[in-house]
Scaffold this active site. Structure first.
Site, PDB file in Angstrom:
ATOM      1  CD  GLU A  24     -82.509 -13.180  24.962  1.00 17.49           C
ATOM      2  OE1 GLU A  24     -81.965 -13.791  25.917  1.00 17.49           O
ATOM      3  OE2 GLU A  24     -83.239 -12.179  25.125  1.00 17.49           O
ATOM      4  CD  GLU A  83     -84.193 -12.491  34.332  1.00 15.46           C
ATOM      5  OE1 GLU A  83     -83.310 -13.143  33.753  1.00 15.46           O
ATOM      6  OE2 GLU A  83     -83.932 -11.540  35.094  1.00 15.46           O
ATOM      7  CE1 TYR A  86     -89.627 -15.567  21.736  1.00 13.08           C
ATOM      8  CE2 TYR A  86     -91.534 -16.773  22.545  1.00 13.08           C
ATOM      9  CZ  TYR A  86     -90.547 -16.580  21.589  1.00 13.08           C
ATOM     10  OH  TYR A  86     -90.485 -17.401  20.501  1.00 13.08           O
ATOM     11  N   GLY A  97     -96.420  -7.147  22.846  1.00  9.15           N
ATOM     12  CA  GLY A  97     -95.306  -6.701  23.684  1.00  9.15           C
ATOM     13  C   GLY A  97     -95.630  -5.383  24.372  1.00  9.15           C
ATOM     14  CE1 TYR A 131     -88.692  -4.036  25.165  1.00  8.50           C
ATOM     15  CE2 TYR A 131     -86.330  -4.286  24.909  1.00  8.50           C
ATOM     16  CZ  TYR A 131     -87.564  -4.836  25.146  1.00  8.50           C
ATOM     17  OH  TYR A 131     -87.687  -6.178  25.380  1.00  8.50           O
TER      18      TYR A 131
END
Length: 170
Positions: A24, A83, A86, A97, A131
């Site tokens: 990130e 939160e 990964y 995931g 997502y």
């Protein structure tokens, strides 16, 4: 395979948090220590929870989800705030995931929680596509605000007192 994290997983979780922060482009912001993580996850009053994704064939840990409870005043019940999610690059695309998110959704359903929420960086197109493929919807009408470091110290210090310098010894 998804399993609940154990105290022995703290070094692994810490390492993967740093890997995520590097991905990130914010490794310099990842200051949490293993001791802090251990206290948050396994202390007398846990503030967060974690799950580990393991490769089905090798049993090797390949990802994690770290989450905590939030509360909706509108719905009157808890929810889960994710939160961190990964999965190590070499294991991406293997369903880890999705399995982690499925486990958190299962916990929500089982406990009567009505929301599973998280944030994603606007530039992270692969994660956004993932997502959305699961049915997640962006909350475009909301903006995230954050107070940290000097601004947090300034707002949280009573008038007339010296504002503490973040990171300085007290």
């Amino acid at each position: 395979m998804i399993r609940t994290a154990a105290p022995a997983d703290v070094p692994l979780i810490h390492t993967m948090i740093r890997e995520l922060a590097e991905y990130e482009k914010a490794l310099h912001e990842a200051r949490a220590t293993q001791e802090q993580l251990h206290e948050a996850l396994f202390g007398e009053r846990p503030a967060a929870y974690a799950h580990i994704a393991e490769d089905d064939a090798t049993g090797e840990p390949v990802g994690f989800a770290l989450w905590f409870l939030n509360f909706s005043t509108w719905r009157g019940v808890h929810g889960i705030y994710l939160e961190d999610l990964y999965v190590r690059p070499a294991a991406r695309g293997g369903g880890h995931g999705k399995a982690l998110l499925r486990e958190l959704a299962r916990i929500c359903v089982e406990r009567g929680y009505e929301r599973l929420e998280w944030s994603v960086l606007n530039w992270n197109a692969p994660s956004i596509a993932f997502y959305e493929s699961l049915g997640a919807k962006p909350q475009d009408e909301w903006s995230v605000y954050r107070l940290t470091d000097g601004a947090l110290a300034a707002l949280g210090t009573p008038a007339g007192e010296a504002v503490p310098v973040p990171g300085a010894a007290r």
